[in-house]
Motif scaffolding. Structure first.
Motif, PDB file in Angstrom:
ATOM      1  N   LEU A  65     -12.963   1.095  -1.457  1.00  0.00           N
ATOM      2  CA  LEU A  65     -12.558   0.935  -0.063  1.00  0.00           C
ATOM      3  C   LEU A  65     -12.964  -0.433   0.478  1.00  0.00           C
ATOM      4  N   GLU A  66     -14.194  -0.849   0.181  1.00  0.00           N
ATOM      5  CA  GLU A  66     -14.664  -2.158   0.644  1.00  0.00           C
ATOM      6  C   GLU A  66     -13.789  -3.276   0.091  1.00  0.00           C
ATOM      7  N   LEU A  67     -13.387  -3.117  -1.181  1.00  0.00           N
ATOM      8  CA  LEU A  67     -12.512  -4.116  -1.804  1.00  0.00           C
ATOM      9  C   LEU A  67     -11.161  -4.159  -1.102  1.00  0.00           C
ATOM     10  N   LEU A  68     -10.653  -2.973  -0.758  1.00  0.00           N
ATOM     11  CA  LEU A  68      -9.368  -2.880  -0.063  1.00  0.00           C
ATOM     12  C   LEU A  68      -9.436  -3.534   1.312  1.00  0.00           C
ATOM     13  N   LEU A  69     -10.556  -3.329   2.008  1.00  0.00           N
ATOM     14  CA  LEU A  69     -10.716  -3.861   3.361  1.00  0.00           C
ATOM     15  C   LEU A  69     -10.879  -5.384   3.379  1.00  0.00           C
ATOM     16  N   PHE A 122      -4.576   9.915  16.398  1.00  0.00           N
ATOM     17  CA  PHE A 122      -5.381  10.077  15.186  1.00  0.00           C
ATOM     18  C   PHE A 122      -5.259   8.868  14.255  1.00  0.00           C
ATOM     19  N   ILE A 123      -4.146   8.162  14.308  1.00  0.00           N
ATOM     20  CA  ILE A 123      -4.021   6.916  13.535  1.00  0.00           C
ATOM     21  C   ILE A 123      -4.997   5.874  14.079  1.00  0.00           C
ATOM     22  N   VAL A 124      -5.092   5.786  15.405  1.00  0.00           N
ATOM     23  CA  VAL A 124      -6.023   4.847  16.045  1.00  0.00           C
ATOM     24  C   VAL A 124      -7.465   5.237  15.721  1.00  0.00           C
ATOM     25  N   LEU A 125      -7.772   6.551  15.748  1.00  0.00           N
ATOM     26  CA  LEU A 125      -9.112   7.015  15.386  1.00  0.00           C
ATOM     27  C   LEU A 125      -9.448   6.644  13.940  1.00  0.00           C
ATOM     28  N   THR A 126      -8.456   6.738  13.071  1.00  0.00           N
ATOM     29  CA  THR A 126      -8.650   6.357  11.667  1.00  0.00           C
ATOM     30  C   THR A 126      -9.019   4.882  11.565  1.00  0.00           C
ATOM     31  N   LYS A 127      -8.287   4.055  12.296  1.00  0.00           N
ATOM     32  CA  LYS A 127      -8.557   2.602  12.304  1.00  0.00           C
ATOM     33  C   LYS A 127      -9.966   2.311  12.832  1.00  0.00           C
ATOM     34  N   ILE A 128     -10.356   3.014  13.896  1.00  0.00           N
ATOM     35  CA  ILE A 128     -11.679   2.812  14.487  1.00  0.00           C
ATOM     36  C   ILE A 128     -12.773   3.198  13.489  1.00  0.00           C
ATOM     37  N   ASN A 129     -12.587   4.316  12.794  1.00  0.00           N
ATOM     38  CA  ASN A 129     -13.567   4.754  11.799  1.00  0.00           C
ATOM     39  C   ASN A 129     -13.722   3.740  10.677  1.00  0.00           C
ATOM     40  N   LEU A 130     -12.589   3.196  10.221  1.00  0.00           N
ATOM     41  CA  LEU A 130     -12.640   2.222   9.136  1.00  0.00           C
ATOM     42  C   LEU A 130     -13.271   0.912   9.588  1.00  0.00           C
ATOM     43  N   LEU A 157      -6.136  -4.041   9.193  1.00  0.00           N
ATOM     44  CA  LEU A 157      -6.642  -2.675   9.094  1.00  0.00           C
ATOM     45  C   LEU A 157      -5.571  -1.655   9.448  1.00  0.00           C
ATOM     46  N   ILE A 158      -4.798  -1.935  10.484  1.00  0.00           N
ATOM     47  CA  ILE A 158      -3.760  -0.994  10.915  1.00  0.00           C
ATOM     48  C   ILE A 158      -2.672  -0.852   9.857  1.00  0.00           C
ATOM     49  N   ASN A 159      -2.392  -1.937   9.127  1.00  0.00           N
ATOM     50  CA  ASN A 159      -1.389  -1.864   8.062  1.00  0.00           C
ATOM     51  C   ASN A 159      -1.886  -1.042   6.880  1.00  0.00           C
ATOM     52  N   ILE A 160      -3.190  -1.114   6.622  1.00  0.00           N
ATOM     53  CA  ILE A 160      -3.771  -0.277   5.575  1.00  0.00           C
ATOM     54  C   ILE A 160      -3.630   1.201   5.946  1.00  0.00           C
ATOM     55  N   ILE A 191       0.840  -1.201   0.000  1.00  0.00           N
ATOM     56  CA  ILE A 191       0.000   0.000   0.000  1.00  0.00           C
ATOM     57  C   ILE A 191       0.875   1.252   0.000  1.00  0.00           C
ATOM     58  N   LEU A 192       1.957   1.215   0.776  1.00  0.00           N
ATOM     59  CA  LEU A 192       2.896   2.339   0.819  1.00  0.00           C
ATOM     60  C   LEU A 192       3.473   2.602  -0.574  1.00  0.00           C
ATOM     61  N   LYS A 193       3.901   1.539  -1.239  1.00  0.00           N
ATOM     62  CA  LYS A 193       4.462   1.659  -2.589  1.00  0.00           C
ATOM     63  C   LYS A 193       3.423   2.188  -3.563  1.00  0.00           C
ATOM     64  N   LYS A 194       2.175   1.697  -3.425  1.00  0.00           N
ATOM     65  CA  LYS A 194       1.084   2.155  -4.289  1.00  0.00           C
ATOM     66  C   LYS A 194       0.819   3.646  -4.092  1.00  0.00           C
ATOM     67  N   GLU A 195       0.842   4.082  -2.824  1.00  0.00           N
ATOM     68  CA  GLU A 195       0.595   5.493  -2.533  1.00  0.00           C
ATOM     69  C   GLU A 195       1.681   6.388  -3.124  1.00  0.00           C
ATOM     70  N   ILE A 196       2.934   5.989  -2.936  1.00  0.00           N
ATOM     71  CA  ILE A 196       4.058   6.770  -3.466  1.00  0.00           C
ATOM     72  C   ILE A 196       3.988   6.832  -4.989  1.00  0.00           C
ATOM     73  N   ASN A 197       3.725   5.681  -5.608  1.00  0.00           N
ATOM     74  CA  ASN A 197       3.630   5.631  -7.071  1.00  0.00           C
ATOM     75  C   ASN A 197       2.483   6.490  -7.591  1.00  0.00           C
ATOM     76  N   SER A 198       1.356   6.465  -6.869  1.00  0.00           N
ATOM     77  CA  SER A 198       0.199   7.255  -7.317  1.00  0.00           C
ATOM     78  C   SER A 198       0.476   8.750  -7.201  1.00  0.00           C
ATOM     79  N   PHE A 199       1.246   9.140  -6.188  1.00  0.00           N
ATOM     80  CA  PHE A 199       1.602  10.551  -6.027  1.00  0.00           C
ATOM     81  C   PHE A 199       2.456  11.031  -7.198  1.00  0.00           C
TER      82      PHE A 199
END
Length: 239
Positions: free
Chosen positions: A82-86, A226-234, A92-95, A4-12
């Motif tokens: 997003l559903e497909l990613l999940l 805020f990372i934990v809040l992100t995980k909880i929301n997802l 979840l934390i790695n995402i 996912i990290l590589k995908k994000e960097i490449n997409s940027f």
């Protein structure tokens, strides 16, 4: 996480976003610090000092980082991916960390060229080298921790809506509250404790050249929160 990290960097960098972020950050800093007349102009300041940069950068980043992070999850929601990613075999934390670190690395790359400012001011000093290296490096460390907290807030805000503009505005608002909101309340109430809840207090503390563990713990705790809040929301999303 690394995928996912590589995908994000490449997409940027596969789109103009990454280059635009870096260009805008450097252009705005360059114009205010070296060209425009005013309180931020280093040449008019009269001292071999980078305090103008460290006063200006947090304000530019408070808008630039939300612009980078607003698409992290809101875009996935809008496109229905997003559903497909999940459902993929990744925790979840790695995402969340993959998305977070991707945005963070882009912003850190944006900061690297500003090291030229250090060399320029170092050479412009009278005598040459008349620059407080300790304070400058402390401010850079503070800026990195500030960026980490801004990015965590931005990624969290992107989970609140599938509209990128809403995510952007929410992120800017939360960043403003934490950077200057508590400081403003503290000025009004004369409360030292309230002042210490804000990012500005700890950023300025690190800028003195002394890395206090309390400042580091503050920024790390805020980022993790805020990372934990992100995980909880997802985790609330029904697949």
């Amino acid at each position: 996480m690394y995928a996912i990290l590589k995908k994000e960097i490449n997409s940027f960098f596969a789109s103009p976003i990454g280059y635009l972020v870096i260009a805008v950050f450097l252009l705005l800093n360059g114009l205010f610090l070296w060209l425009f007349k005013g309180e931020f102009n280093i040449l008019d300041y009269g001292f071999a000092d980078l305090s103008s940069f460290f006063m200006l950068a947090p304000w530019i980043l408070i808008f630039l980082i939300p612009a980078v992070t607003m698409r992290s999850f809101s875009d996935e929601k809008k496109q229905g991916t997003l559903e497909l990613l999940l459902t993929k075999p990744i925790s979840l934390i790695n995402i969340v960390l993959g998305k977070y670190l991707g945005a963070l690395i882009l912003i850190v790359i944006s900061l690297l060229p500003t090291l030229l400012y250090v060399y320029s001011v170092y050479e412009l000093g009278n005598p040459v080298g008349n620059l407080d290296i300790g304070s400058t490096m402390g401010s850079y460390f503070g800026l990195l921790f500030l960026v980490a907290a801004y990015t965590a807030i931005g990624v969290f805000s992107s989970t609140l809506s599938d509209n990128q503009i809403v995510a952007f505005i929410t992120s800017v608002f939360i960043c403003l509250v934490f950077y200057v909101g508590f400081e403003g309340i503290a000025d009004f109430t004369s409360s030292t404790f309230t002042d210490q809840l804000g990012m500005s207090y700890h950023f300025k503390s690190m800028g003195r050249g002394v890395l206090d563990t309390r400042d580091i713990i503050y920024f790390l705790s805020l980022s993790i929160f805020f990372i934990v809040l992100t995980k909880i929301n997802l985790s609330k999303i029904k697949l």
